[in-house]
Design a protein around this motif. Structure first.
Motif, PDB file in Angstrom:
ATOM      1  N   THR A   1      87.113  10.310 -30.572  1.00 36.51           N
ATOM      2  CA  THR A   1      86.614   9.212 -30.016  1.00 36.51           C
ATOM      3  C   THR A   1      87.269   8.880 -28.604  1.00 36.51           C
ATOM      4  OG1 THR A   1      85.758   8.407 -32.012  1.00 36.51           O
ATOM      5  CG2 THR A   1      86.114   6.929 -30.189  1.00 36.51           C
ATOM      6  N   LEU A   2      88.586   9.195 -28.600  1.00 36.69           N
ATOM      7  CA  LEU A   2      89.309   8.840 -27.390  1.00 36.69           C
ATOM      8  C   LEU A   2      88.891   9.988 -26.212  1.00 36.69           C
ATOM      9  CD1 LEU A   2      91.529   7.067 -26.132  1.00 36.69           C
ATOM     10  CD2 LEU A   2      93.156   8.523 -27.120  1.00 36.69           C
ATOM     11  N   TYR A   3      88.934  10.942 -26.597  1.00 41.37           N
ATOM     12  CA  TYR A   3      88.195  12.132 -25.479  1.00 41.37           C
ATOM     13  C   TYR A   3      86.962  11.507 -24.856  1.00 41.37           C
ATOM     14  CZ  TYR A   3      91.903  15.421 -26.619  1.00 41.37           C
ATOM     15  OH  TYR A   3      93.231  16.136 -26.497  1.00 41.37           O
ATOM     16  N   PHE A   4      86.089  11.173 -25.826  1.00 46.30           N
ATOM     17  CA  PHE A   4      84.799  10.916 -25.227  1.00 46.30           C
ATOM     18  C   PHE A   4      84.713   9.504 -24.399  1.00 46.30           C
ATOM     19  CE2 PHE A   4      80.734   8.480 -26.203  1.00 46.30           C
ATOM     20  CZ  PHE A   4      79.939   9.329 -25.677  1.00 46.30           C
ATOM     21  N   LEU A   5      85.572   8.697 -24.890  1.00 46.13           N
ATOM     22  CA  LEU A   5      85.830   7.285 -24.001  1.00 46.13           C
ATOM     23  C   LEU A   5      86.588   7.755 -22.594  1.00 46.13           C
ATOM     24  CD1 LEU A   5      87.531   4.910 -26.591  1.00 46.13           C
ATOM     25  CD2 LEU A   5      85.019   4.788 -25.492  1.00 46.13           C
ATOM     26  N   ASN A   6      87.299   8.609 -22.620  1.00 52.60           N
ATOM     27  CA  ASN A   6      87.892   9.159 -21.411  1.00 52.60           C
ATOM     28  C   ASN A   6      86.826   9.845 -20.574  1.00 52.60           C
ATOM     29  OD1 ASN A   6      90.451   7.901 -22.008  1.00 52.60           O
ATOM     30  ND2 ASN A   6      91.274  10.189 -22.917  1.00 52.60           N
ATOM     31  N   HIS A   7      86.062  10.722 -21.293  1.00 55.14           N
ATOM     32  CA  HIS A   7      85.064  11.561 -20.705  1.00 55.14           C
ATOM     33  C   HIS A   7      84.048  10.742 -19.792  1.00 55.14           C
ATOM     34  CE1 HIS A   7      82.497  14.423 -19.554  1.00 55.14           C
ATOM     35  NE2 HIS A   7      81.347  14.140 -20.127  1.00 55.14           N
ATOM     36  N   GLN A   8      83.748   9.324 -20.387  1.00 55.66           N
ATOM     37  CA  GLN A   8      82.935   8.286 -20.114  1.00 55.66           C
ATOM     38  C   GLN A   8      83.511   7.402 -18.993  1.00 55.66           C
ATOM     39  OE1 GLN A   8      80.934   6.667 -23.333  1.00 55.66           O
ATOM     40  NE2 GLN A   8      79.209   7.740 -22.760  1.00 55.66           N
ATOM     41  N   ARG A   9      85.048   7.449 -18.831  1.00 58.19           N
ATOM     42  CA  ARG A   9      85.552   6.569 -17.848  1.00 58.19           C
ATOM     43  C   ARG A   9      85.554   5.278 -18.630  1.00 58.19           C
ATOM     44  NH1 ARG A   9      87.632   9.355 -13.746  1.00 58.19           N
ATOM     45  NH2 ARG A   9      86.191  11.119 -13.006  1.00 58.19           N
ATOM     46  N   LYS A  10      85.508   5.103 -19.748  1.00 58.50           N
ATOM     47  CA  LYS A  10      85.592   3.828 -20.415  1.00 58.50           C
ATOM     48  C   LYS A  10      86.955   3.748 -21.365  1.00 58.50           C
ATOM     49  CE  LYS A  10      80.541   3.384 -20.681  1.00 58.50           C
ATOM     50  NZ  LYS A  10      79.553   3.023 -21.697  1.00 58.50           N
ATOM     51  N   GLY A  11      87.850   4.572 -21.470  1.00 56.23           N
ATOM     52  CA  GLY A  11      89.057   4.472 -22.214  1.00 56.23           C
ATOM     53  C   GLY A  11      90.211   3.946 -21.350  1.00 56.23           C
ATOM     54  N   PRO A  12      91.502   3.811 -22.184  1.00 52.10           N
ATOM     55  CA  PRO A  12      92.682   3.198 -21.589  1.00 52.10           C
ATOM     56  C   PRO A  12      93.157   4.166 -20.394  1.00 52.10           C
ATOM     57  CG  PRO A  12      93.080   4.134 -23.797  1.00 52.10           C
ATOM     58  CD  PRO A  12      91.723   4.131 -23.586  1.00 52.10           C
ATOM     59  N   LYS A  13      93.670   3.425 -19.543  1.00 55.28           N
ATOM     60  CA  LYS A  13      94.354   4.386 -18.442  1.00 55.28           C
ATOM     61  C   LYS A  13      95.391   5.389 -18.712  1.00 55.28           C
ATOM     62  CE  LYS A  13      96.943   3.355 -14.049  1.00 55.28           C
ATOM     63  NZ  LYS A  13      97.870   2.450 -13.564  1.00 55.28           N
ATOM     64  N   TYR A  14      95.120   6.616 -18.284  1.00 51.79           N
ATOM     65  CA  TYR A  14      95.948   7.828 -18.711  1.00 51.79           C
ATOM     66  C   TYR A  14      96.468   8.348 -17.516  1.00 51.79           C
ATOM     67  CZ  TYR A  14      91.984  10.741 -18.372  1.00 51.79           C
ATOM     68  OH  TYR A  14      90.945  11.535 -17.904  1.00 51.79           O
ATOM     69  N   TYR A  15      97.409   9.117 -17.676  1.00 50.58           N
ATOM     70  CA  TYR A  15      98.134  10.092 -16.693  1.00 50.58           C
ATOM     71  C   TYR A  15      98.045  11.425 -16.942  1.00 50.58           C
ATOM     72  CZ  TYR A  15      99.877   5.563 -15.650  1.00 50.58           C
ATOM     73  OH  TYR A  15     100.090   4.098 -15.320  1.00 50.58           O
ATOM     74  N   LYS A  16      97.716  12.335 -16.020  1.00 48.52           N
ATOM     75  CA  LYS A  16      97.679  13.913 -16.269  1.00 48.52           C
ATOM     76  C   LYS A  16      99.020  14.216 -16.023  1.00 48.52           C
ATOM     77  CE  LYS A  16      94.584  16.243 -16.928  1.00 48.52           C
ATOM     78  NZ  LYS A  16      93.910  16.485 -18.366  1.00 48.52           N
ATOM     79  N   VAL A  17      99.707  14.774 -17.060  1.00 47.57           N
ATOM     80  CA  VAL A  17     100.971  15.390 -17.085  1.00 47.57           C
ATOM     81  C   VAL A  17     100.897  16.778 -17.206  1.00 47.57           C
ATOM     82  CG1 VAL A  17     103.291  15.511 -17.710  1.00 47.57           C
ATOM     83  CG2 VAL A  17     101.969  13.374 -17.623  1.00 47.57           C
ATOM     84  N   GLY A  18     100.868  17.802 -16.335  1.00 47.84           N
ATOM     85  CA  GLY A  18     100.324  19.164 -16.438  1.00 47.84           C
ATOM     86  C   GLY A  18      98.860  19.127 -16.904  1.00 47.84           C
ATOM     87  N   ARG A  19      98.613  19.733 -18.160  1.00 46.89           N
ATOM     88  CA  ARG A  19      97.155  19.725 -18.475  1.00 46.89           C
ATOM     89  C   ARG A  19      97.042  18.580 -19.764  1.00 46.89           C
ATOM     90  NH1 ARG A  19      96.991  25.129 -21.964  1.00 46.89           N
ATOM     91  NH2 ARG A  19      97.276  24.037 -24.163  1.00 46.89           N
TER      92      ARG A  19
END
Length: 61
Positions: free
Chosen positions: A23-41
């Motif tokens: 669900t969190l991956y889905f929210l991120n994909h839709q740009r509706k989830g919490p702010k996150y940072y890419k650290v490597g992959r």
């Protein structure tokens, strides 16, 4: 208990929110989830960002 001073993994963040990791991956994909940072992959989250996002999800009465 999670260390709030460190960045959280995707799994830790989903657990904190009480939702499935997918669900969190889905929210991120839709740009509706919490702010996150890419650290490597990997996605990493800060508690303050997750809490701020959570507050914005509150529906008015």
């Amino acid at each position: 208990m999670m260390d709030e001073s460190k960045m959280w993994t995707h799994e830790q963040t989903a657990r904190y929110l009480g939702i499935e990791e997918q669900t969190l991956y889905f929210l991120n994909h839709q740009r509706k989830g919490p702010k996150y940072y890419k650290v490597g992959r990997y996605n990493r989250y800060r508690k303050a960002d997750v809490d701020h996002w959570l507050e914005t999800q509150c529906l008015p009465r």
